[in-house]
Design a protein around this motif. Structure first.
Motif, short mmCIF file in Angstrom:
data_model
loop_
_atom_site.label_atom_id
_atom_site.label_comp_id
_atom_site.label_asym_id
_atom_site.label_seq_id
_atom_site.Cartn_x
_atom_site.Cartn_y
_atom_site.Cartn_z
N PHE A 52 -4.02 19.28 -8.17
CA PHE A 52 -5.44 19.62 -8.36
C PHE A 52 -6.20 18.32 -8.16
CE2 PHE A 52 -8.76 20.96 -11.73
CZ PHE A 52 -9.67 21.27 -10.72
N ASP A 53 -6.74 18.21 -6.95
CA ASP A 53 -7.38 16.95 -6.57
C ASP A 53 -8.90 17.13 -6.63
OD1 ASP A 53 -8.20 14.61 -5.54
OD2 ASP A 53 -6.92 14.68 -3.75
N GLN A 54 -9.53 16.54 -7.65
CA GLN A 54 -10.98 16.71 -7.82
C GLN A 54 -11.76 15.62 -7.12
OE1 GLN A 54 -12.03 17.93 -12.01
NE2 GLN A 54 -9.87 17.42 -12.29
N SER A 55 -11.05 14.62 -6.63
CA SER A 55 -11.83 13.54 -6.01
C SER A 55 -11.68 13.51 -4.50
CB SER A 55 -11.43 12.21 -6.65
OG SER A 55 -10.32 11.65 -6.03
N ARG A 56 -10.51 13.81 -3.99
CA ARG A 56 -10.22 13.86 -2.55
C ARG A 56 -10.69 12.59 -1.84
NH1 ARG A 56 -8.57 19.15 -0.56
NH2 ARG A 56 -8.72 20.54 -2.37
N ASP A 57 -10.41 11.45 -2.41
CA ASP A 57 -10.69 10.21 -1.70
C ASP A 57 -9.42 9.69 -1.05
OD1 ASP A 57 -9.27 9.10 -3.82
OD2 ASP A 57 -11.12 8.82 -4.99
N GLU A 58 -9.52 8.56 -0.44
CA GLU A 58 -8.40 8.03 0.33
C GLU A 58 -7.16 7.82 -0.56
OE1 GLU A 58 -7.42 4.30 3.24
OE2 GLU A 58 -9.40 4.38 2.26
N LEU A 59 -7.43 7.29 -1.75
CA LEU A 59 -6.32 6.96 -2.65
C LEU A 59 -5.56 8.21 -3.09
CD1 LEU A 59 -4.77 4.88 -4.22
CD2 LEU A 59 -6.52 4.98 -6.02
N THR A 60 -6.29 9.24 -3.53
CA THR A 60 -5.60 10.44 -4.01
C THR A 60 -4.88 11.14 -2.87
OG1 THR A 60 -7.53 11.83 -3.72
CG2 THR A 60 -7.25 10.79 -5.87
N LEU A 61 -5.45 11.09 -1.67
CA LEU A 61 -4.77 11.73 -0.53
C LEU A 61 -3.47 11.01 -0.23
CD1 LEU A 61 -7.72 12.66 1.86
CD2 LEU A 61 -6.29 14.17 0.46
N LYS A 62 -3.50 9.68 -0.33
CA LYS A 62 -2.28 8.89 -0.12
C LYS A 62 -1.21 9.25 -1.15
CE LYS A 62 -3.57 4.64 2.22
NZ LYS A 62 -4.15 3.31 1.92
N LEU A 127 10.89 14.99 -14.74
CA LEU A 127 9.85 15.22 -13.74
C LEU A 127 8.66 14.30 -13.97
CD1 LEU A 127 9.88 19.12 -13.48
CD2 LEU A 127 10.69 17.46 -11.80
N ILE A 128 8.26 14.19 -15.24
CA ILE A 128 7.10 13.34 -15.54
C ILE A 128 7.40 11.89 -15.17
CG2 ILE A 128 5.71 12.40 -17.44
CD1 ILE A 128 5.91 15.17 -18.74
N ALA A 129 8.64 11.49 -15.49
CA ALA A 129 9.02 10.10 -15.19
C ALA A 129 8.97 9.84 -13.68
CB ALA A 129 10.42 9.82 -15.73
N TYR A 130 9.53 10.76 -12.91
CA TYR A 130 9.54 10.58 -11.46
C TYR A 130 8.11 10.56 -10.90
CZ TYR A 130 14.57 11.47 -11.33
OH TYR A 130 15.91 11.39 -11.51
N CYS A 131 7.30 11.51 -11.40
CA CYS A 131 5.93 11.65 -10.94
C CYS A 131 5.14 10.37 -11.22
CB CYS A 131 5.31 12.80 -11.70
SG CYS A 131 4.38 13.89 -10.69
N SER A 132 5.26 9.90 -12.48
CA SER A 132 4.52 8.69 -12.85
C SER A 132 4.96 7.51 -12.02
CB SER A 132 4.74 8.36 -14.33
OG SER A 132 4.74 9.52 -15.09
N LEU A 139 -0.18 3.02 -6.70
CA LEU A 139 -1.28 2.30 -7.30
C LEU A 139 -1.08 0.79 -7.20
CD1 LEU A 139 -3.69 3.62 -8.62
CD2 LEU A 139 -2.64 3.27 -10.84
N ARG A 140 0.16 0.38 -7.47
CA ARG A 140 0.50 -1.04 -7.38
C ARG A 140 0.27 -1.54 -5.96
NH1 ARG A 140 4.68 -0.29 -10.69
NH2 ARG A 140 6.18 -0.04 -8.99
N GLY A 141 0.65 -0.76 -5.00
CA GLY A 141 0.47 -1.15 -3.60
C GLY A 141 -1.00 -1.38 -3.27
N GLU A 142 -1.83 -0.48 -3.79
CA GLU A 142 -3.27 -0.54 -3.50
C GLU A 142 -3.92 -1.73 -4.18
OE1 GLU A 142 -5.22 1.49 -1.56
OE2 GLU A 142 -3.32 2.40 -0.91
N LEU A 143 -3.54 -1.91 -5.45
CA LEU A 143 -4.23 -2.92 -6.24
C LEU A 143 -3.39 -4.18 -6.39
CD1 LEU A 143 -5.22 -0.42 -9.06
CD2 LEU A 143 -6.59 -1.01 -7.05
N ALA A 144 -2.49 -4.37 -5.45
CA ALA A 144 -1.52 -5.46 -5.56
C ALA A 144 -2.15 -6.77 -5.97
CB ALA A 144 -0.76 -5.63 -4.25
N VAL A 145 -3.25 -7.10 -5.36
CA VAL A 145 -3.87 -8.39 -5.61
C VAL A 145 -4.38 -8.51 -7.04
CG1 VAL A 145 -5.38 -10.10 -4.56
CG2 VAL A 145 -4.65 -8.09 -3.24
#
Lengths: 361, 244
Positions: A52-62, A127-132, A139-145
């Protein structure tokens, strides 16, 4: 000695003349290994998921792509409302729903919601563990810096691919040996009591200990054939390695088989009919092995009383020893405790059952 | 020396006295009938003589050996045929013979000679390789008896050996018993068929754990003023207070 050999020969006739039972005994390990290896598995694979994607921005699509690409999950559908999401849960179409909040990428402390169907709590936790993990990684990849958070590096020892086979192969070995040695021996002895042939044997000069040994030897050999089948199947079919010494593994198995034979002997002194023997071995041996040996459920999570009870289940110690030798490749010194406990059990059981067998004379 | 000597032999299970101070003697080569209704204590008494059960009190010697101290020697000198069938149904006829011959320590030559002899007497040569299960009951019983005396014991104990077969088959079975007795084997047989009682040299009749009568069938019939063993038996068994 000659008496003894003619008697052992007779036991083999009994086994091979009963072709149906023999087939079952030889095929059972094959069926169990295939069942546990391919059908009954606790590994997570291609679980239906909804997003359920309420934002549909680049990050959530990735992130959606990442979840789709993982072998653990399979995208069932993208939903547009909580109502739809809940409907999917109720129908049992999906096991997990990931909810991305509106403007996810641009909100600094926005959080992803993971909903899981917890009717099977173990699966839900996994499942939760895998998902998270998947989301966190993205997220780490995106905000690596910017990210200063401590990221733990995990290494899975002995079973890096987290294969279920590493756990159930030792379990199946524990189960099969009890089944063949304890159940079949007790049925074999009780059958002679039922048929009246036991009396004839006891009146003969044949020593009771020989009668017992002659009954046990064929099943001991049969169970070793089964162990070989299991090891071959798990090695070639399921890619489970045998890291430790094969000789040590076989020796431990023989010790455990002897404990099982003694259990069978003890049961035969209690049971008067073949059905009773089968029922007692089924309930008193199979159930504790399935439930309390650690084969299916971790013993550490059980209430104290069950943990205590699990100590007297021989299969528990055998399975620990097999895992140590086969999977971890540990030397004999490291399984001294298990071997000691199994030996002690064998001595106590031999003492008890021979005593009871004598009383019956 | 007597084949069997029993004095005041008693077996109690808790407060229940299954065998109550029985005394009797059996001569070598004799066919001794051990009669009694179900539950009279015959099987218990016989089990004590075979070394399957230890007496509570009293004395007993079988083939000259004491039942308390020398049960191993007794076992080597007796044969036993149980009430239930004593052979293995899933073994062939000759395999059964070889098994029991082997248990009693017969040598290879003795075994093959005995096997041929035995199959010849029983007329079972053609059935050598048949599974015992597929033989008729009467044949099984005859085979079972022959196997019980394969080692030429001094005494053979037969516990209701002919249960479930017709009088003609029983008669054939008894011919085997007579042959064995003629060779000097003492026969100790329990039964509740009165036609079989007539075949014995002497019979004892047990009621409620005690021996109420012991004599030859003809003497017993005379004492009870009847013409058949059935009436003797019923006159005694009527007093029984124990049920089955």
């Amino acid at each position: 000695m000659k008496q003894f050999i003619s008697f052992v020969r007779k036991e083999f006739y009994h086994i091979f003349r009963d072709a149906r039972t023999t087939m079952i005994l030889l095929l059972m390990p094959v069926i169990l290994i295939i069942l546990f290896g391919y059908a009954i598995t606790t590994e997570i694979k291609r679980v239906p998921i909804a997003i359920f994607d309420q934002s549909r921005d680049e990050l959530t699509l990735k992130m959606t792509d990442r979840l789709k690409a993982s072998e653990y999950f399979e995208l069932y559908t993208i939903v547009d409302s909580y109502k739809d999401a809940q409907a999917l849960f109720r129908q049992g179409k999906v096991h997990v729903i990931v909810v991305f909040p509106p403007q996810y990428a641009s909100t600094p402390d926005a959080q992803v919601q993971v909903l899981a169907d917890a009717t099977d709590p173990n699966e839900a936790t996994q499942l939760i563990a895998y998902c998270s993990a998947i989301i966190a990684e993205q997220l780490r990849g995106e905000l690596a810096v910017e990210s200063k958070a401590v990221t733990p590096v995990t290494t899975l020892l002995y079973n890096p691919q987290m294969k279920g086979a590493y756990n159930f192969v030792p379990g199946v070995m524990g189960l099969i040996l009890i089944l063949i040695c304890a159940m079949m021996t007790s049925i074999g002895i009780v059958k002679e009591k039922e048929m009246g042939t036991m009396e004839v044997l006891l009146v003969s000069p044949l020593k009771p200990i020989y009668i017992i040994l002659a009954k046990a030897i064929p099943y001991l050999l049969l169970s070793m054939v089964n162990i070989a089948t299991i090891l071959l199947l798990s090695y070639f079919l399921l890619d489970v390695p045998i890291k430790g010494s094969l000789l040590l593994l076989v020796s431990v198995s023989v010790l455990y088989a002897i404990v099982s034979l003694c259990l069978g002997l003890l049961i035969s002194t209690v049971a008067d009919t073949q059905q009773a023997a089968m029922l007692i071995s089924g309930i008193a041996l199979m159930l504790p092995i399935m439930l309390l040996s650690g084969m299916m459920f971790p013993i550490e999570n059980m209430p104290d009383i069950l943990q205590w009870f699990s100590h007297i289940v021989p299969a528990k110690w055998y399975i620990i020893a097999v895992k140590d030798v086969m999977i971890k490749g540990l030397p004999a010194v490291s399984i001294l405790k298990e071997v000691g406990i199994l030996s002690l059990m064998a001595v106590v059981l031999v003492f008890l059952s021979v005593k009871r067998f004598k009383i019956r004379l | 020396m007597k084949a069997i000597e029993v004095k005041q032999l008693t077996k109690r299970f808790g407060t229940f006295t299954a065998v109550d101070h029985i005394s009797f003697e059996v001569e070598p080569g004799e066919i001794f009938g051990f009669l009694g209704a179900n539950g009279a204590g015959k099987t218990t008494a016989m089990r004590m003589l075979c070394g399957l059960s230890i007496p509570t009190s009293g004395e007993a010697r079988v083939a000259g050996f004491d039942v308390y101290r020398e049960s191993e020697s007794i076992k080597r000198n007796i044969g036993y045929m149980s009430q239930k069938f004593s052979l293995y149904g899933d073994l062939k006829v000759w395999e059964n013979i070889r098994l029991f011959g082997g248990i009693y320590g017969l040598s290879k030559q003795q075994l093959s000679r005995k096997t041929d002899e035995l199959l010849d007497i029983l007329g079972l040569e053609k059935e050598r390789n048949t599974l015992v299960d597929s033989l008729p009951l009467g044949w099984k019983q005859k085979l079972s008896f022959s196997v019980a005396i394969i080692h030429e014991p001094k005494i053979v104990f037969l516990d209701e050996p002919t249960g479930g077969v017709d009088p003609v088959t029983r008669r054939q079975f008894w011919e085997l018993i007579y042959e064995a007795a003629a060779r000097g084997i003492t026969v100790f047989v329990t039964t509740h068929y009165m036609d079989e009682a007539e075949y014995c040299n002497r019979v004892s009749i047990m009621v409620d754990g005690k021996i109420e009568a012991l004599d030859s069938p003809s003497a017993l019939k005379r004492d009870f003023k009847t013409t058949n063993m059935n009436q003797v038996f019923h006159a005694l068994a009527r007093k029984a207070t124990r049920g089955e």
